[in-house]
Design a protein around this motif. Structure first.
Motif, short mmCIF file in Angstrom:
data_model
loop_
_atom_site.label_atom_id
_atom_site.label_comp_id
_atom_site.label_asym_id
_atom_site.label_seq_id
_atom_site.Cartn_x
_atom_site.Cartn_y
_atom_site.Cartn_z
N VAL A 177 0.85 -1.19 0.00
CA VAL A 177 0.00 0.00 0.00
C VAL A 177 0.88 1.24 0.00
O VAL A 177 1.87 1.32 0.75
CB VAL A 177 -0.95 0.00 1.22
CG1 VAL A 177 -1.80 1.26 1.23
CG2 VAL A 177 -1.84 -1.25 1.21
N TYR A 178 0.50 2.24 -0.84
CA TYR A 178 1.30 3.45 -1.05
C TYR A 178 0.47 4.69 -0.75
O TYR A 178 -0.71 4.77 -1.13
CB TYR A 178 1.79 3.52 -2.49
CG TYR A 178 2.66 2.36 -2.89
CD1 TYR A 178 4.04 2.44 -2.82
CD2 TYR A 178 2.09 1.17 -3.34
CE1 TYR A 178 4.85 1.37 -3.18
CE2 TYR A 178 2.89 0.08 -3.71
CZ TYR A 178 4.27 0.19 -3.62
OH TYR A 178 5.06 -0.88 -3.98
N ARG A 179 1.10 5.67 -0.12
CA ARG A 179 0.44 6.95 0.12
C ARG A 179 0.40 7.76 -1.18
O ARG A 179 1.27 7.60 -2.04
CB ARG A 179 1.17 7.75 1.20
CG ARG A 179 1.03 7.16 2.59
CD ARG A 179 1.29 8.18 3.67
NE ARG A 179 1.15 7.56 4.99
CZ ARG A 179 -0.01 7.35 5.59
NH1 ARG A 179 -1.13 7.72 4.97
NH2 ARG A 179 -0.07 6.79 6.78
N THR B 83 -9.06 3.70 2.13
CA THR B 83 -8.03 4.72 2.15
C THR B 83 -6.75 4.08 2.67
O THR B 83 -6.77 2.96 3.19
CB THR B 83 -8.41 5.89 3.06
OG1 THR B 83 -8.46 5.42 4.42
CG2 THR B 83 -9.76 6.48 2.66
N VAL B 84 -5.64 4.80 2.55
CA VAL B 84 -4.38 4.26 3.05
C VAL B 84 -4.47 3.94 4.54
O VAL B 84 -3.98 2.91 5.01
CB VAL B 84 -3.23 5.25 2.76
CG1 VAL B 84 -1.94 4.80 3.48
CG2 VAL B 84 -2.99 5.37 1.26
N ASN B 85 -5.13 4.81 5.30
CA ASN B 85 -5.22 4.61 6.75
C ASN B 85 -5.97 3.34 7.12
O ASN B 85 -5.82 2.84 8.24
CB ASN B 85 -5.88 5.82 7.41
CG ASN B 85 -5.02 7.06 7.34
OD1 ASN B 85 -3.80 6.96 7.17
ND2 ASN B 85 -5.63 8.22 7.44
N GLY C 98 -4.26 7.30 -2.74
CA GLY C 98 -3.22 6.30 -2.57
C GLY C 98 -3.45 5.12 -3.49
O GLY C 98 -4.38 5.10 -4.31
N ALA D 282 -3.04 0.58 -3.86
CA ALA D 282 -2.73 -0.74 -3.32
C ALA D 282 -2.30 -1.62 -4.47
O ALA D 282 -2.98 -1.67 -5.51
CB ALA D 282 -3.94 -1.33 -2.61
#
Length: 430
Positions: free
Chosen positions: A44-46, A107-109, A150, A152
């Motif tokens: 996973v990337y921001r 989301t990334v979070n 972001g 994935a």
């Protein structure tokens, strides 16, 4: 609620240049029965400033096509060999699968939290391959754009063709091509599967390999450890690992009481899992863990070898011994199991799996795999390094995965029976 992930496009990506049409033989270690599945990663990337999603997707597809020139067996198809009990790859540039998807929910979070179910993230690699020998592509990449910008990256790689280290080397090569980096030349991918070949009609005694030996099932083991599973995730930082090493040294009963972080953490997780599930005291339990043999066999394997260069080491004890004798006892068992893996050990494994199709029996077994040193945390796609590395599906197999920005920390993921969830965490904290 509708699906959390929507597929925009699924295409076959073939090598960008001609590749040799041929049949490539896999080694006995590649052909093992228990490796005939797809390794599934999630990175996973921001979101990056000014990120162009269309251009990023196009670069990734182009990089995949270029990487498949050097790694052309990953564009082939795995099948049984008609002349042996092993496997082979038919290389006709059939291609890999690339999927682009979008999510209006993730989301990334989201990935900072433990998934609620073992299959919660399944659609982040929407093409699942239950049978890796039925003509399915050995490589699948899915780039999912998240709702906060972001991304994935879901990856599925046929375990018969490469191990985790080999797969991570390939993904880093793809990422370097996609990001346009120009660094030092990488080792050329090396096939050389013949290095693990064994003479025909070899007969080997399996008693010195407890990973292949059956143990009595005193408790309906598989039902107990596979039903109603709940994912868990616990981070062990450097301070906690040092504490565990100290406890192991004080409670071990062997002369050399120096343990690695892996040895004490493997023992602690194995023991905590066993105590939490609550096995009968005389149930024999095993922990199987993969050992990289690239530098353990003689001569060592060449740089760039991306096939399966792992064997399973095995430590075993009764549930009573694990619970009563403490982490030092378990650490000693793990250490000895690891030390037994030498060139002769690897040769015997190759002989056993080649001649008798030996495969680990799963009764009493916790399987543990270390992803924290494979290099997955270095895979960049023009969006800096991933903030999360882990499995697509959280299963009963235990993984040690890297922690973003904390090289000396390890994240432990495993799914345990829901009834054991609280006790498992309590024992881990002890």
């Amino acid at each position: 609620m509708g699906s959390s992930v929507r597929v925009k496009e699924a295409v076959v990506v073939t090598p960008s240049e001609p590749t040799p049409p041929c049949v490539m033989l896999l080694s006995p270690l590649d052909s093992q029965l228990f490796l005939r599945f797809t390794i599934e990663y999630l990175l996973v990337y921001r979101p990056g400033p000014g990120l162009d999603k269309v251009a990023t997707t196009a670069r990734l597809k182009a990089a995949l096509a270029k990487a498949l020139v050097a790694y052309y067996p990953l564009a082939g198809r795995v099948r049984p060999s008609p002349n042996s009990t092993g496997l082979e790859v038919l290389c006709r540039a059939q291609g890999a699968i690339f999927i682009e998807a979008v999510s209006d929910r993730y989301t990334v979070n989201e990935f900072e939290k433990v998934p609620k179910t073992v299959l919660q993230w399944r659609k982040l690699l929407s093409l699942s391959v239950p049978d890796v020998l039925n003509g399915s592509p050995p490589l699948i990449l899915q780039l999912t754009w998240l709702s906060d910008g972001g991304a994935a990256l879901g990856v599925g790689i046929n375990h018969c063709i490469c191990d985790g280290i080999g797969g991570a080397e390939f993904l880093n090569y793809v990422a370097e091509l996609a990001s346009g980096k120009r660094g030092c030349p990488k080792p050329k991918p090396v096939w050389d599967r013949h290095l693990f070949n064994v003479p025909p009609m070899t007969r080997v005694d399996s008693t010195s390999h407890p990973e292949f030996n059956r143990v009595p099932d005193l408790c309906g083991f598989m039902n107990r450890v596979t039903n109603n599973l709940r994912p868990t995730c616990v981070i062990f930082d450097k301070r906690r690992l040092i504490e565990l090493k100290g406890v192991a040294r004080r409670t071990c009963q062997i002369a050399d009481s120096s343990f690695t972080s892996f040895e004490v953490l493997a023992a602690h997780v194995w023991r905590s899992w066993a105590r939490a599930v609550g096995f009968p005291p005389n149930q024999i339990l095993k922990v199987l863990f993969s050992v990289n043999v690239r530098n353990r066999v003689k001569p060592g394997l060449p740089d760039g070898y991306y096939g399966n260069a792992i064997v399973m080491a095995c430590a075993q004890a009764s549930a009573r011994e694990l619970g009563e004798r403490g982490i030092g006892f378990g650490s000693g068992l793990v250490k000895k199991a690891k030390e037994r893996v030498d060139s002769e050990y690897v040769k015997r494994v190759a002989e056993l799996v080649s001649e008798s199709r030996a495969s680990p029996d799963l009764v009493g077994v916790l399987i543990l795999t270390q992803w924290s040193r494979m290099g997955l945390d270095r895979v960049e796609l023009g969006m800096e390094k991933p903030v999360f590395v882990g499995p697509i599906c959280n299963e009963r197999y235990c993984l040690f995965v890297p922690v973003k920005g904390e090289r000396d920390s390890v994240k432990v993921t495993v799914a345990v029976p829901a009834a054991s969830f609280d006790n498992y965490h309590r024992f881990l904290r002890e």
